[in-house]
Design a protein around this motif. Structure first.
Motif, PDB file in Angstrom:
ATOM      1  N   GLY A  42      -5.044   0.975  -1.471  1.00  0.00           N
ATOM      2  CA  GLY A  42      -5.488   1.610  -0.235  1.00  0.00           C
ATOM      3  C   GLY A  42      -5.125   3.069  -0.111  1.00  0.00           C
ATOM      4  N   ALA A  43      -4.029   3.496  -0.738  1.00  0.00           N
ATOM      5  CA  ALA A  43      -3.595   4.889  -0.631  1.00  0.00           C
ATOM      6  C   ALA A  43      -3.959   5.700  -1.874  1.00  0.00           C
ATOM      7  CB  ALA A  43      -2.077   4.939  -0.416  1.00  0.00           C
ATOM      8  N   LEU A  44      -4.808   5.140  -2.731  1.00  0.00           N
ATOM      9  CA  LEU A  44      -5.121   5.777  -4.007  1.00  0.00           C
ATOM     10  C   LEU A  44      -6.597   6.185  -4.060  1.00  0.00           C
ATOM     11  CD1 LEU A  44      -3.308   3.204  -6.334  1.00  0.00           C
ATOM     12  CD2 LEU A  44      -2.370   5.338  -5.411  1.00  0.00           C
ATOM     13  N   ASP A  45      -6.905   7.205  -4.867  1.00  0.00           N
ATOM     14  CA  ASP A  45      -8.306   7.549  -5.088  1.00  0.00           C
ATOM     15  C   ASP A  45      -8.945   6.467  -5.944  1.00  0.00           C
ATOM     16  OD1 ASP A  45      -8.312   8.379  -8.062  1.00  0.00           O
ATOM     17  OD2 ASP A  45      -6.691   9.607  -7.244  1.00  0.00           O
ATOM     18  N   GLN A  76       0.821  -1.210   0.000  1.00  0.00           N
ATOM     19  CA  GLN A  76       0.000   0.000   0.000  1.00  0.00           C
ATOM     20  C   GLN A  76       0.858   1.264   0.000  1.00  0.00           C
ATOM     21  OE1 GLN A  76      -3.083   0.057   2.980  1.00  0.00           O
ATOM     22  NE2 GLN A  76      -3.127   2.283   3.078  1.00  0.00           N
ATOM     23  N   GLY A  77       1.995   1.216   0.709  1.00  0.00           N
ATOM     24  CA  GLY A  77       2.816   2.416   0.882  1.00  0.00           C
ATOM     25  C   GLY A  77       3.884   2.636  -0.168  1.00  0.00           C
ATOM     26  N   PHE A  78       3.880   1.862  -1.252  1.00  0.00           N
ATOM     27  CA  PHE A  78       4.806   1.986  -2.385  1.00  0.00           C
ATOM     28  C   PHE A  78       6.236   1.563  -2.036  1.00  0.00           C
ATOM     29  CE2 PHE A  78       2.044   5.977  -3.077  1.00  0.00           C
ATOM     30  CZ  PHE A  78       0.976   5.219  -3.506  1.00  0.00           C
ATOM     31  N   ASN A  79       6.772   2.058  -0.888  1.00  0.00           N
ATOM     32  CA  ASN A  79       8.127   1.692  -0.433  1.00  0.00           C
ATOM     33  C   ASN A  79       9.213   1.995  -1.466  1.00  0.00           C
ATOM     34  OD1 ASN A  79       6.863   0.791   1.856  1.00  0.00           O
ATOM     35  ND2 ASN A  79       7.127  -1.392   1.434  1.00  0.00           N
ATOM     36  N   LEU A  80       9.102   3.157  -2.105  1.00  0.00           N
ATOM     37  CA  LEU A  80      10.141   3.600  -3.041  1.00  0.00           C
ATOM     38  C   LEU A  80      11.187   4.426  -2.295  1.00  0.00           C
ATOM     39  CD1 LEU A  80       7.871   4.740  -6.018  1.00  0.00           C
ATOM     40  CD2 LEU A  80       8.972   2.507  -5.688  1.00  0.00           C
ATOM     41  N   LEU A  81      12.424   4.361  -2.750  1.00  0.00           N
ATOM     42  CA  LEU A  81      13.492   5.154  -2.141  1.00  0.00           C
ATOM     43  C   LEU A  81      13.448   6.557  -2.724  1.00  0.00           C
ATOM     44  CD1 LEU A  81      16.374   2.517  -2.053  1.00  0.00           C
ATOM     45  CD2 LEU A  81      14.844   3.227  -0.206  1.00  0.00           C
ATOM     46  N   PRO A  82      13.261   7.586  -1.894  1.00  0.00           N
ATOM     47  CA  PRO A  82      12.983   8.940  -2.388  1.00  0.00           C
ATOM     48  C   PRO A  82      14.113   9.578  -3.187  1.00  0.00           C
ATOM     49  CG  PRO A  82      13.329   8.954  -0.004  1.00  0.00           C
ATOM     50  CD  PRO A  82      13.237   7.524  -0.417  1.00  0.00           C
ATOM     51  N   ARG A  83      15.366   9.200  -2.912  1.00  0.00           N
ATOM     52  CA  ARG A  83      16.492   9.828  -3.613  1.00  0.00           C
ATOM     53  C   ARG A  83      16.809   9.173  -4.951  1.00  0.00           C
ATOM     54  NH1 ARG A  83      20.838  11.177   1.275  1.00  0.00           N
ATOM     55  NH2 ARG A  83      19.401  12.436   2.541  1.00  0.00           N
ATOM     56  N   MET A  84      16.158   8.063  -5.217  1.00  0.00           N
ATOM     57  CA  MET A  84      16.409   7.350  -6.466  1.00  0.00           C
ATOM     58  C   MET A  84      15.344   7.700  -7.505  1.00  0.00           C
ATOM     59  SD  MET A  84      17.527   3.463  -5.506  1.00  0.00           S
ATOM     60  CE  MET A  84      19.169   3.073  -4.886  1.00  0.00           C
ATOM     61  N   SER A  85      15.718   7.659  -8.769  1.00  0.00           N
ATOM     62  CA  SER A  85      14.750   7.842  -9.844  1.00  0.00           C
ATOM     63  C   SER A  85      13.869   6.611  -9.955  1.00  0.00           C
ATOM     64  CB  SER A  85      15.481   8.068 -11.172  1.00  0.00           C
ATOM     65  OG  SER A  85      16.162   6.873 -11.559  1.00  0.00           O
ATOM     66  N   GLN A 122       1.205   6.745 -10.217  1.00  0.00           N
ATOM     67  CA  GLN A 122       2.473   6.508 -10.912  1.00  0.00           C
ATOM     68  C   GLN A 122       3.485   5.829  -9.991  1.00  0.00           C
ATOM     69  OE1 GLN A 122       3.187  10.558 -12.154  1.00  0.00           O
ATOM     70  NE2 GLN A 122       2.393  10.193 -14.216  1.00  0.00           N
ATOM     71  N   GLN A 123       3.504   6.242  -8.710  1.00  0.00           N
ATOM     72  CA  GLN A 123       4.411   5.598  -7.763  1.00  0.00           C
ATOM     73  C   GLN A 123       4.060   4.114  -7.601  1.00  0.00           C
ATOM     74  OE1 GLN A 123       5.512   7.787  -4.070  1.00  0.00           O
ATOM     75  NE2 GLN A 123       4.256   9.441  -4.877  1.00  0.00           N
ATOM     76  N   GLN A 124       2.751   3.808  -7.559  1.00  0.00           N
ATOM     77  CA  GLN A 124       2.369   2.403  -7.433  1.00  0.00           C
ATOM     78  C   GLN A 124       2.746   1.618  -8.686  1.00  0.00           C
ATOM     79  OE1 GLN A 124       2.272   0.110  -5.462  1.00  0.00           O
ATOM     80  NE2 GLN A 124       0.283   0.246  -4.431  1.00  0.00           N
ATOM     81  N   ARG A 125       2.681   2.247  -9.853  1.00  0.00           N
ATOM     82  CA  ARG A 125       3.103   1.580 -11.084  1.00  0.00           C
ATOM     83  C   ARG A 125       4.609   1.299 -11.047  1.00  0.00           C
ATOM     84  NH1 ARG A 125      -0.353   1.799 -15.662  1.00  0.00           N
ATOM     85  NH2 ARG A 125      -2.379   2.684 -15.128  1.00  0.00           N
ATOM     86  N   VAL A 126       5.373   2.238 -10.499  1.00  0.00           N
ATOM     87  CA  VAL A 126       6.812   2.003 -10.344  1.00  0.00           C
ATOM     88  C   VAL A 126       7.039   0.813  -9.415  1.00  0.00           C
ATOM     89  CG1 VAL A 126       8.985   2.953  -9.446  1.00  0.00           C
ATOM     90  CG2 VAL A 126       7.456   4.403 -10.805  1.00  0.00           C
ATOM     91  N   ALA A 127       6.274   0.764  -8.326  1.00  0.00           N
ATOM     92  CA  ALA A 127       6.408  -0.345  -7.384  1.00  0.00           C
ATOM     93  C   ALA A 127       6.055  -1.675  -8.041  1.00  0.00           C
ATOM     94  CB  ALA A 127       5.515  -0.102  -6.167  1.00  0.00           C
TER      95      ALA A 127
END
Length: 247
Positions: free
Chosen positions: A181-184, A101-110, A157-162
């Protein structure tokens, strides 16, 4: 790790799977009771239930993040109880893609770097990582956003990256825990449509949710109640079956 097995072999199969926390103590909790489950390749299955029903425990067992108290689990034909810690880590990497649900992407990475990250653990040569990550982003419709960081992307888009990251090692199983869960609602529908396309490409999608409207997008709905698993009447696709199966 062995090569993928024929389609006739279930991708996920459990026999009498149970989980008891703090057994024998006053704090004993029976989280899972004798779960028999059979999921075939290319199935889209929702496991739903309220908080405390046991669905998170079942998800952790399917994802090889925990071990059962009793029973057995075959992941793509492999009895996970026969594996040591290193072999389990390899199985998780090669057989299961995780989406949270929380994507868990690293913020400093593309986006590209986030997607490519698992390939480092798999010791894929550096030049190949970028090409495979770009291909994975294209598969989820984000080829043009490869250089953007998570803060520059919408929630969808973040969830698609995940999801692209989860698919980078081409695992047969995609395990998604409350992925909308975190999306509209509109963006959630887009993510669920993406899961359907992945199913059509022969990925097995296991969706954990408490929302009946989200679960309705799956081909089969399994419901957790007090640690027991039940299949919703009328759900079912192909010859996946439920319970009582033999390996």
């Amino acid at each position: 790790m062995s090569a993928p097995l024929p389609d006739t072999v279930p991708v996920i199969q459990t026999f009498g799977l149970s989980k008891v926390y703090s057994p024998g103590s006053e704090a004993e909790v029976v989280a899972l009771k004798g779960v028999d489950m059979r999921v075939g390749r290319g199935d889209f299955v929702a496991i739903m239930g309220p908080s405390g029903s046991g669905k998170s425990t079942l998800m952790n067992l399917i994802g090889c993040l925990d071990t059962p108290s009793t029973g057995s689990y075959l992941c793509d034909g492999i009895d996970v109880s026969t594996l040591d810690a290193e072999e389990l880590a390899i199985l998780r990497r090669e057989k299961i893609g995780f989406v949270f649900q929380g994507f868990n992407l690293l913020p400093r990475m593309s986006a590209l770097e986030n997607v490519a990250m698992p390939l480092g653990y798999a010791q894929v040569p550096v030049p190949e990582r970028a090409a495979r990550a770009q291909e994975a982003l294209a598969a989820v419709g984000l080829a043009e956003r490869a250089g953007h960081k998570p803060s520059e992307l919408s929630g969808g888009q973040q969830q698609r990256v995940a999801i692209a990251r989860a698919l980078i090692n081409k695992p047969p199983i995609l395990l998604a825990d409350e992925p909308t869960g975190a999306l509209d609602s509109k963006t959630g529908e887009e993510i669920l449509s993406l899961f359907k396309r992945l199913r059509d490409d022969d990925h097995t999608v296991i969706l954990i949710t408490h929302d009946p409207e989200v679960a309705a997008h799956a081909d089969r709905i399994l419901v957790m109640r007090d640690g027991e698993l039940h299949e919703e009447p009328g759900s079912g696709r192909r010859d996946s079956g439920f319970g009582g199966a033999t390996p």
